[in-house]
Design a protein around this motif. Sequence first.
Motif, short mmCIF file in Angstrom:
data_model
loop_
_atom_site.label_atom_id
_atom_site.label_comp_id
_atom_site.label_asym_id
_atom_site.label_seq_id
_atom_site.Cartn_x
_atom_site.Cartn_y
_atom_site.Cartn_z
N ILE A 316 0.84 -1.20 0.00
CA ILE A 316 0.00 0.00 0.00
C ILE A 316 0.87 1.25 0.00
CG2 ILE A 316 -1.67 1.33 1.36
CD1 ILE A 316 -2.85 -1.33 2.30
N ASN A 317 1.96 1.22 0.78
CA ASN A 317 2.86 2.38 0.82
C ASN A 317 3.42 2.71 -0.55
OD1 ASN A 317 2.48 1.69 3.58
ND2 ASN A 317 4.37 2.73 4.12
N LYS A 318 3.77 1.67 -1.32
CA LYS A 318 4.36 1.87 -2.64
C LYS A 318 3.33 2.39 -3.63
CE LYS A 318 8.50 1.20 -4.46
NZ LYS A 318 9.73 1.71 -3.84
N SER A 319 2.05 2.08 -3.39
CA SER A 319 1.01 2.46 -4.35
C SER A 319 0.58 3.92 -4.21
CB SER A 319 -0.22 1.56 -4.16
OG SER A 319 -0.91 1.89 -2.96
N GLN A 320 0.97 4.57 -3.10
CA GLN A 320 0.50 5.95 -2.89
C GLN A 320 0.96 6.85 -4.03
OE1 GLN A 320 0.23 7.53 1.09
NE2 GLN A 320 1.26 9.42 0.49
N GLY A 321 0.03 7.65 -4.53
CA GLY A 321 0.32 8.54 -5.64
C GLY A 321 -0.06 7.98 -6.99
N GLN A 322 -0.43 6.69 -7.04
CA GLN A 322 -0.79 6.06 -8.31
C GLN A 322 -2.31 5.91 -8.44
OE1 GLN A 322 1.75 2.83 -9.72
NE2 GLN A 322 2.95 2.96 -7.86
N THR A 323 -2.78 5.84 -9.67
CA THR A 323 -4.20 5.64 -9.96
C THR A 323 -4.35 4.44 -10.88
OG1 THR A 323 -4.60 8.03 -9.78
CG2 THR A 323 -6.28 6.72 -10.86
#
Length: 456
Positions: A316-323
Amino acid sequence: MFKIPLMDYNKVCACSIKKNSELAKLLSMTSLIVWDEVVMANKNTLATLDVSLWDILGVPGRFMGGIVFVCAGDFRQILPVIRGGGMNDELEYCIKSGYFWDDLLKLELTRIVRLKADDTKNKIFAKNLLALGRGESGPVKLPEKFGIVVETRKELVDKVYDNLEENHLNTSYFEKRAIISPTNDDVDRINLMVYDKSEEPEKVYMSVDTAMEEVTDIQTSVFNAITSPSLPLHMLRLKVGSVIMVMRNICPPKLCNGSRVIVTNLKKYIIVGKILGGTHRDEQVLLPRITLESTDTTIPFKRKQFPVKLSYAMTINKSQGQTFDRCGILLDSAQCFAHGQLYVACSRVTSWNSLIIYTGWEKVNDDFRKKLPRNCVYKELFVESLSEEDKPPEAVVVSDDQEVALAEEEPDQSIVEIPKEVYTISEEEAVDMLLPASYVPKKYLLDDHQAEFIAR
């Protein structure tokens, strides 16, 4: 861009920028800095840039050297990651605890533009999402039409990656799909589940692990068995069509830590692939083996391997900023454990029915029911200002047309003569003579690292 060094959480260091370098000249001509996802940044990272710009631009005391600084972020989202830390540590090192926080002008956005606003169900989803981000901690019951809930891991994988074989080299297909989970262990298991669905021939790359100079009496097989989130695997299995994530900055800004690539060819000493998403989408890249040092293992060692890992799933941390157009959330064996993780996970999509959720099952009174996902929210973040004991010393606001006041009264503007003794005294004494503490606002009192940096 700013050459900010890897550093301890409680230190303010200096950026690796020489004062006469081309980058320093660029910064001297800069009128605006934009920093996105700033809530995840450690406050000392910004302080390091602040102090470095004082020196590069020659204006001690002006925040970011007087350059207009625009930062964007959402306090419902994830805070700085502090290894082994808890709530108090995350709050202590977030930007809201920085000496510069009270001087920033705060502007608030009021509408979620990621979602398709013309859909009534999406408007309800947006309201529920904002409530989740500021809600209570503990298990929460997700409202209706808040994503599609599935029964098993296999169903989760099949819904996110449907028609996988027909699209195994389609960059558009993989670019907007991912499964996210709080922990690396679950991410690795899901990556293998999706990887095994491909029938392409497999190629295996073995790493070369060597001991550090101070560690010489340990067998290589011990290093081979060590796994770490910051290192690639010793035995790296890949197929043409595999989606991988780069784990180091190789060619910024084209190929950075977190960039996703689809494999198009596997050579003996090189991996060929195409970039997924971004301004360099579909561009071919070559990935070499590099030597990486372990930073978070009990035994320090070096590993020479391709700096990549499978990336059908990510934390989840790595996904922040992505859509994503389709996003799966896995919460069966591990629940969200840090502030904002559930909010970040649920806000990666453009429509409520693009969210696929699997929470697992639990036994209650001899009966099985779906688990309630755990939400983690630090209410302290939404208070307008920090408590009195947590506030930094009183700040001095400086506008663009105002001179920097280094004392309560205007200092003497006459020429300061530097005595010869300054060349034979310590750096600390030199700082005291050239920049007396009484001439510095309380907000900008220097710690040992800043003083040493300015003295140099």
